[in-house]
Write a protein that holds these residues in place. Structure first.
Motif, PDB file in Angstrom:
ATOM      1  N   ALA A 149       9.719   6.468   0.528  1.00 55.65           N
ATOM      2  CA  ALA A 149       8.759   7.566   0.580  1.00 55.65           C
ATOM      3  C   ALA A 149       9.409   8.910   0.263  1.00 55.65           C
ATOM      4  O   ALA A 149      10.523   9.190   0.714  1.00 55.65           O
ATOM      5  CB  ALA A 149       8.111   7.620   1.967  1.00 55.65           C
ATOM      6  N   ALA A 150       8.698   9.708  -0.514  1.00 57.26           N
ATOM      7  CA  ALA A 150       9.108  11.081  -0.830  1.00 57.26           C
ATOM      8  C   ALA A 150      10.502  11.171  -1.458  1.00 57.26           C
ATOM      9  O   ALA A 150      11.233  12.127  -1.255  1.00 57.26           O
ATOM     10  CB  ALA A 150       9.043  11.957   0.427  1.00 57.26           C
ATOM     11  N   SER A 151      10.846  10.152  -2.245  1.00 55.30           N
ATOM     12  CA  SER A 151      12.167  10.141  -2.879  1.00 55.30           C
ATOM     13  C   SER A 151      12.177  10.924  -4.190  1.00 55.30           C
ATOM     14  O   SER A 151      13.221  11.054  -4.824  1.00 55.30           O
ATOM     15  CB  SER A 151      12.605   8.700  -3.138  1.00 55.30           C
ATOM     16  OG  SER A 151      11.604   8.013  -3.857  1.00 55.30           O
ATOM     17  N   GLY A 152      11.028  11.408  -4.583  1.00 54.70           N
ATOM     18  CA  GLY A 152      10.941  12.125  -5.853  1.00 54.70           C
ATOM     19  C   GLY A 152      10.494  11.239  -7.007  1.00 54.70           C
ATOM     20  O   GLY A 152      10.525  11.656  -8.159  1.00 54.70           O
TER      21      GLY A 152
ATOM     22  N   GLY B  85       7.115  13.078 -15.110  1.00 50.61           N
ATOM     23  CA  GLY B  85       7.873  13.817 -16.114  1.00 50.61           C
ATOM     24  C   GLY B  85       8.400  12.900 -17.207  1.00 50.61           C
ATOM     25  O   GLY B  85       8.364  13.236 -18.392  1.00 50.61           O
ATOM     26  N   LEU B  86       8.870  11.728 -16.799  1.00 51.13           N
ATOM     27  CA  LEU B  86       9.388  10.770 -17.776  1.00 51.13           C
ATOM     28  C   LEU B  86       8.270  10.299 -18.704  1.00 51.13           C
ATOM     29  O   LEU B  86       8.457  10.204 -19.924  1.00 51.13           O
ATOM     30  CB  LEU B  86      10.019   9.574 -17.050  1.00 51.13           C
ATOM     31  CG  LEU B  86      10.610   8.492 -17.940  1.00 51.13           C
ATOM     32  CD1 LEU B  86      11.798   9.028 -18.749  1.00 51.13           C
ATOM     33  CD2 LEU B  86      11.055   7.277 -17.110  1.00 51.13           C
ATOM     34  N   ALA B  87       7.121  10.034 -18.132  1.00 54.83           N
ATOM     35  CA  ALA B  87       5.981   9.588 -18.938  1.00 54.83           C
ATOM     36  C   ALA B  87       5.626  10.649 -19.985  1.00 54.83           C
ATOM     37  O   ALA B  87       5.356  10.334 -21.141  1.00 54.83           O
ATOM     38  CB  ALA B  87       4.780   9.284 -18.038  1.00 54.83           C
ATOM     39  N   LYS B  88       5.667  11.893 -19.573  1.00 52.17           N
ATOM     40  CA  LYS B  88       5.340  12.987 -20.485  1.00 52.17           C
ATOM     41  C   LYS B  88       6.352  13.035 -21.632  1.00 52.17           C
ATOM     42  O   LYS B  88       5.980  13.138 -22.807  1.00 52.17           O
ATOM     43  CB  LYS B  88       5.347  14.305 -19.713  1.00 52.17           C
ATOM     44  CG  LYS B  88       4.491  15.359 -20.342  1.00 52.17           C
ATOM     45  CD  LYS B  88       4.315  16.541 -19.407  1.00 52.17           C
ATOM     46  CE  LYS B  88       3.658  17.690 -20.161  1.00 52.17           C
ATOM     47  NZ  LYS B  88       3.942  18.980 -19.520  1.00 52.17           N
TER      48      LYS B  88
ATOM     49  N   LEU C 146      14.817  18.139 -10.462  1.00 56.98           N
ATOM     50  CA  LEU C 146      13.870  17.239 -11.117  1.00 56.98           C
ATOM     51  C   LEU C 146      14.109  17.084 -12.623  1.00 56.98           C
ATOM     52  O   LEU C 146      14.110  15.967 -13.151  1.00 56.98           O
ATOM     53  CB  LEU C 146      12.446  17.735 -10.852  1.00 56.98           C
ATOM     54  CG  LEU C 146      11.314  16.945 -11.506  1.00 56.98           C
ATOM     55  CD1 LEU C 146      11.289  15.509 -11.003  1.00 56.98           C
ATOM     56  CD2 LEU C 146       9.973  17.620 -11.239  1.00 56.98           C
ATOM     57  N   GLU C 147      14.351  18.198 -13.300  1.00 57.57           N
ATOM     58  CA  GLU C 147      14.528  18.142 -14.766  1.00 57.57           C
ATOM     59  C   GLU C 147      15.717  17.259 -15.140  1.00 57.57           C
ATOM     60  O   GLU C 147      15.689  16.560 -16.154  1.00 57.57           O
ATOM     61  CB  GLU C 147      14.754  19.533 -15.373  1.00 57.57           C
ATOM     62  CG  GLU C 147      13.741  20.599 -15.003  1.00 57.57           C
ATOM     63  CD  GLU C 147      13.945  21.107 -13.580  1.00 57.57           C
ATOM     64  OE1 GLU C 147      15.014  21.688 -13.306  1.00 57.57           O
ATOM     65  OE2 GLU C 147      13.060  20.898 -12.720  1.00 57.57           O
TER      66      GLU C 147
ATOM     67  N   LEU D 168      17.963  12.415 -17.380  1.00 60.87           N
ATOM     68  CA  LEU D 168      18.866  11.269 -17.199  1.00 60.87           C
ATOM     69  C   LEU D 168      18.158   9.948 -17.523  1.00 60.87           C
ATOM     70  O   LEU D 168      18.658   9.111 -18.277  1.00 60.87           O
ATOM     71  CB  LEU D 168      19.324  11.264 -15.734  1.00 60.87           C
ATOM     72  CG  LEU D 168      20.317  10.222 -15.272  1.00 60.87           C
ATOM     73  CD1 LEU D 168      21.514  10.959 -14.665  1.00 60.87           C
ATOM     74  CD2 LEU D 168      19.754   9.297 -14.208  1.00 60.87           C
ATOM     75  N   MET D 169      16.967   9.796 -17.003  1.00 59.37           N
ATOM     76  CA  MET D 169      16.222   8.559 -17.254  1.00 59.37           C
ATOM     77  C   MET D 169      15.789   8.461 -18.719  1.00 59.37           C
ATOM     78  O   MET D 169      15.879   7.383 -19.322  1.00 59.37           O
ATOM     79  CB  MET D 169      15.000   8.486 -16.328  1.00 59.37           C
ATOM     80  CG  MET D 169      15.377   8.365 -14.860  1.00 59.37           C
ATOM     81  SD  MET D 169      13.972   7.939 -13.799  1.00 59.37           S
ATOM     82  CE  MET D 169      12.917   9.330 -14.107  1.00 59.37           C
ATOM     83  N   ALA D 170      15.336   9.574 -19.263  1.00 60.98           N
ATOM     84  CA  ALA D 170      14.886   9.561 -20.662  1.00 60.98           C
ATOM     85  C   ALA D 170      16.043   9.182 -21.589  1.00 60.98           C
ATOM     86  O   ALA D 170      15.867   8.427 -22.551  1.00 60.98           O
ATOM     87  CB  ALA D 170      14.307  10.922 -21.044  1.00 60.98           C
TER      88      ALA D 170
END
Ligand code: CDP
Length: 222
Positions: A11-14, A21-24, A209-210, A215-217
């Motif tokens: 929960a609430a891990s971001g 953001g990744l989807a965008k 967050l950014e 990193l994931m992208a």
């Protein structure tokens, strides 16, 4: 070809913000499965069913319920509860947060919602976020992330969000609520929260967050 990207975590891990953001970034659809469990919980509570003592009553009402994401503008998906747009005040309320893990541990509920979650794969590239997405919903997904953060950071983040829906929340109360939910989610018999064996673990405690998103992208685009 990539079809699904999964994000799981406590929960609430971001996860939600990161998944969105990744989807965008990737021009993909974003599906928040926690909101589906929350939506069902709001229906259960509105019918006066106690999830703790009457799990069989939850199972009974499932056939009459319709919880689904419908297409909005562009890649936006909107959650509908029985034909009505879900409201944040409904799904994010403290009452729902307090009971959702009890509803989510009912095996029939998981079967019912997982089926609906898999259907959204028909849309195209999707980033799906939850607790069992990499382990159960899309075990074949090519990219799986397990997102976590320290309990204090998570409580602080949630407190900032909760300002919108609940008064009198303190960091202690919020920390206790999410700790209780994590405990239930990690220890339930069916589809407990855990990282998939092939998940990439991302600790977001000290990452803005950014940076989590980029990193994931980067991993997905490599
Ligand atoms: O946003 P937050 O991290 O508080 O939680 P959420 O993603 O909205 O999920 C709410 C609850 O739904 C979780 O605590 C789980 O009990 C349940 N859930 C689940 O069991 N499986 C999922 N795939 C997603 C949520």
């Amino acid at each position: 070809e990539i079809a699904q990207i999964t994000l799981d975590g406590p929960a609430a891990s971001g996860k939600s913000s990161a998944a969105q953001g990744l989807a965008k970034e990737l021009n993909a659809y974003f599906v928040n499965t926690g909101d589906m469990y929350r939506a069902l919980t709001s229906v259960v509570l509105s019918k006066g069913i106690d999830p703790e003592t009457q799990p069989e009553e939850i199972e009974k009402i499932l056939p009459e319920q319709d919880i689904r994401y419908v297409s909005g503008e562009g890649l936006e998906l909107l959650l509908q509860i029985n034909g009505q747009l879900a409201q944040a005040s409904q799904v994010r309320s403290p009452e729902v947060a307090a009971k959702v893990s009890l509803v989510a541990k009912v095996p029939a509920v998981r079967q019912w919602l997982v089926k609906r979650q898999r259907q959204s794969a028909e849309l195209g590239l999707i980033v799906m976020e939850g607790r069992d997405i990499g382990t159960v919903v899309f075990p074949e997904a090519k990219f799986k992330f397990y997102v976590s953060a320290s309990p204090l950071v998570r409580a602080q983040r949630r407190l900032v969000q909760e300002g919108e829906v609940s008064e009198g929340a303190t960091v202690e109360k919020v920390a206790a609520e999410i700790a209780k939910r994590d405990e239930m989610d990690m220890n339930r018999a069916v589809s407990p929260l855990k990282p998939a064996e092939d998940a990439i673990k991302v600790d977001t405690s000290d990452l803005p967050l950014e940076e989590v998103i980029s990193l994931m992208a980067t991993i997905v685009r490599k």
